[in-house]
Design a protein around this motif. Structure first.
Motif, mmCIF file in Angstrom:
data_model
loop_
_atom_site.group_PDB
_atom_site.id
_atom_site.type_symbol
_atom_site.label_atom_id
_atom_site.label_comp_id
_atom_site.label_asym_id
_atom_site.label_seq_id
_atom_site.Cartn_x
_atom_site.Cartn_y
_atom_site.Cartn_z
ATOM 1 N N LYS A 1 0.841 -1.191 0.000
ATOM 2 C CA LYS A 1 0.000 0.000 0.000
ATOM 3 C C LYS A 1 0.881 1.248 0.000
ATOM 4 O O LYS A 1 2.098 1.165 0.156
ATOM 5 C CB LYS A 1 -0.916 -0.023 1.226
ATOM 6 N N SER A 2 0.263 2.395 -0.184
ATOM 7 C CA SER A 2 1.004 3.648 -0.173
ATOM 8 C C SER A 2 1.722 3.811 1.157
ATOM 9 O O SER A 2 1.135 3.651 2.225
ATOM 10 C CB SER A 2 0.037 4.814 -0.396
ATOM 11 N N GLY A 3 3.028 4.099 1.092
ATOM 12 C CA GLY A 3 3.818 4.282 2.297
ATOM 13 C C GLY A 3 4.362 3.009 2.893
ATOM 14 O O GLY A 3 4.999 3.041 3.951
ATOM 15 N N LYS B 1 7.750 0.125 -0.572
ATOM 16 C CA LYS B 1 8.143 -0.595 -1.787
ATOM 17 C C LYS B 1 9.014 0.252 -2.709
ATOM 18 O O LYS B 1 9.969 -0.267 -3.307
ATOM 19 C CB LYS B 1 6.900 -1.094 -2.539
ATOM 20 N N SER B 2 8.727 1.543 -2.837
ATOM 21 C CA SER B 2 9.554 2.397 -3.698
ATOM 22 C C SER B 2 10.939 2.621 -3.090
ATOM 23 O O SER B 2 11.944 2.671 -3.807
ATOM 24 C CB SER B 2 8.863 3.745 -3.947
ATOM 25 N N GLN C 1 6.158 5.427 -13.615
ATOM 26 C CA GLN C 1 4.750 5.769 -13.791
ATOM 27 C C GLN C 1 4.569 6.948 -14.747
ATOM 28 O O GLN C 1 3.673 6.944 -15.580
ATOM 29 C CB GLN C 1 4.139 6.105 -12.422
ATOM 30 N N ASP D 1 8.583 0.551 -11.918
ATOM 31 C CA ASP D 1 8.086 1.210 -10.708
ATOM 32 C C ASP D 1 6.736 1.863 -10.998
ATOM 33 O O ASP D 1 6.665 2.946 -11.566
ATOM 34 C CB ASP D 1 9.105 2.249 -10.231
ATOM 35 N N GLU D 2 5.652 1.171 -10.626
ATOM 36 C CA GLU D 2 4.274 1.638 -10.873
ATOM 37 C C GLU D 2 4.099 1.998 -12.344
ATOM 38 O O GLU D 2 3.474 3.003 -12.691
ATOM 39 C CB GLU D 2 3.955 2.848 -9.983
ATOM 40 N N SER E 1 0.382 2.595 -13.575
ATOM 41 C CA SER E 1 -0.567 3.323 -12.725
ATOM 42 C C SER E 1 -1.224 4.502 -13.431
ATOM 43 O O SER E 1 -2.341 4.894 -13.079
ATOM 44 C CB SER E 1 0.137 3.819 -11.457
ATOM 45 N N THR F 1 4.304 -2.312 -7.466
ATOM 46 C CA THR F 1 2.942 -1.876 -7.733
ATOM 47 C C THR F 1 2.110 -1.865 -6.466
ATOM 48 O O THR F 1 2.463 -2.477 -5.457
ATOM 49 C CB THR F 1 2.287 -2.815 -8.777
ATOM 50 N N HIS F 2 0.999 -1.139 -6.512
ATOM 51 C CA HIS F 2 -0.003 -1.219 -5.452
ATOM 52 C C HIS F 2 -1.274 -1.879 -5.983
ATOM 53 O O HIS F 2 -2.293 -1.919 -5.293
ATOM 54 C CB HIS F 2 -0.335 0.178 -4.909
ATOM 55 N N GLN F 3 -1.204 -2.416 -7.212
ATOM 56 C CA GLN F 3 -2.368 -2.994 -7.870
ATOM 57 C C GLN F 3 -2.247 -4.522 -7.934
ATOM 58 O O GLN F 3 -1.386 -5.051 -8.625
ATOM 59 C CB GLN F 3 -2.497 -2.436 -9.289
#
Length: 343
Positions: free
Chosen positions: A43-45, A48-49, A93, A169-170, A173, A202-204
């Motif tokens: 999830k965001s935060g 992962k990045s 992204q 990286d995403e 998105s 990803t967050h997906q």
């Protein structure tokens, strides 16, 4: 090229007066096989990045080790680090293309930096644009390209130096669902052609489902679950993984569904999660149980995820009946290739 991470840690400090420590990557150990598409989802935060910046050698960990094959690469000199970075490619992204350059000139950029001869650059640019299906757009200004075409140019540029590892990286998105599927299909095709190790951040969960063979789930800077995608889908062991799978259902209920989506038609949550593997996804399992054990089902969400090597069915349901009958029904499910989780 295999990637191995050992006890990676990275701490940042907040910009406020308290200088609070943020453990963005907290003791991560991970083994990413070569010649595969590996997902890192969070999830965001979740961190992962930050993790991918360490793995791709854009930043140095506070402690721990990064290995590419049999070479440790986190402690290299600046000159050695530049050479090893050229063995990797990255797409983002927001594409990160030069608006002042044409599609072809964008692909040529990393080759120019590496001082590749001009004649070889010209042939490599044509080869890469043909690979991503844009052979006729070499002289097109970036402003004239669609989002999907821009990402194809970014992929061509990332692969121009013939890396062994591709970081994404995403990368999807900013794209619509149809274009996302096209880009993921292209990445899968290229991975096989070039024998790449692809790491997708990803967050997906849809991206993981449609493209990856294995996945690591990140939460609060730590890897909380890892394994084959079909295993995570069929038997998620953490609440974070379950939430990602349920989010596919939530998104599908708000949009036009397609083959492979999970459809959720009630805001209520069921008492049980059922995961059907392989052939059981197409069999009348619940009808048999209803007939043989005298229980009934209140199905709240269901669908089939078509993974590369096996279908995995998902169902959120209540099982209604007396306690003994429900227990017998659950035991029958477990012995017939259906995994049952009580919520």
């Amino acid at each position: 090229m295999r990637i191995k991470l050992e006890s990676l840690k990275k701490t940042y400090f907040s910009c406020n007066d308290e200088k609070k420590e943020i453990h963005a990557v907290d003791d991560v150990t991970l083994d990413i096989p070569e010649n595969t598409i590996f997902g890192i989802i969070g999830k965001s935060g979740a961190g992962k990045s930050s993790l991918v910046r360490l793995v791709s050698l854009l930043e140095t960990p506070d402690s721990g080790e990064v290995w590419y094959g049999d070479k440790r690469v986190d402690n290299l000199s600046k000159k050695e680090l530049i050479a090893w970075r050229r063995k990797t490619g990255m797409i983002f992204q927001n594409f990160n293309l030069f608006s002042s350059r044409t599609a072809g000139k964008n692909v040529a950029y990393p080759l120019e930096i590496a001082k590749v001869p001009k004649e070889k650059i010209r042939s490599k640019v044509k080869e890469m644009l043909d690979l991503v299906g844009l052979g006729d757009r070499e002289n097109a200004p970036i402003s004239t390209l669609s989002g999907g075409q821009k990402q194809r140019v970014a992929i061509a540029r990332a692969l121009a130096t013939e890396p062994g590892i591709l970081f994404c990286d995403e990368a999807t998105s900013a794209l619509d669902p149809n274009t996302t599927r096209q880009i993921l299909s292209l990445i899968k095709e290229i991975q096989k052609k070039m024998n790449l190790t692809v790491v997708m951040i990803t967050h997906q969960m849809e991206v993981v489902r449609d493209a990856c063979e294995s996945v690591a789930v990140i939460e609060n800077g730590r890897v909380v679950e890892t394994g084959l995608v079909k295993e995570i889908f069929s038997n998620p062991k953490t609440q974070t993984s379950r939430d990602f799978i349920k989010n596919i259902a939530a998104e599908s209920s708000r949009a036009e569904t397609r083959d492979g989506d999970i459809v959720k038609w009630s805001e209520k949550t069921g008492s049980y999660l059922l995961h059907f593997l392989g052939e059981t996804t197409g069999e009348p399992v619940l009808s048999k149980i209803t007939r043989d054990f005298g229980v009934s089902f209140n199905i709240l969400a269901a669908g089939i995820s078509h993974l590369p090597d096996e279908d995995v069915g998902y169902m959120e349901t209540d099982i209604i009946g007396d306690e003994e009958a429900v227990e017998k029904a659950i035991d029958w499910l477990k012995t017939n290739n259906v995994r049952v989780q009580k919520k």
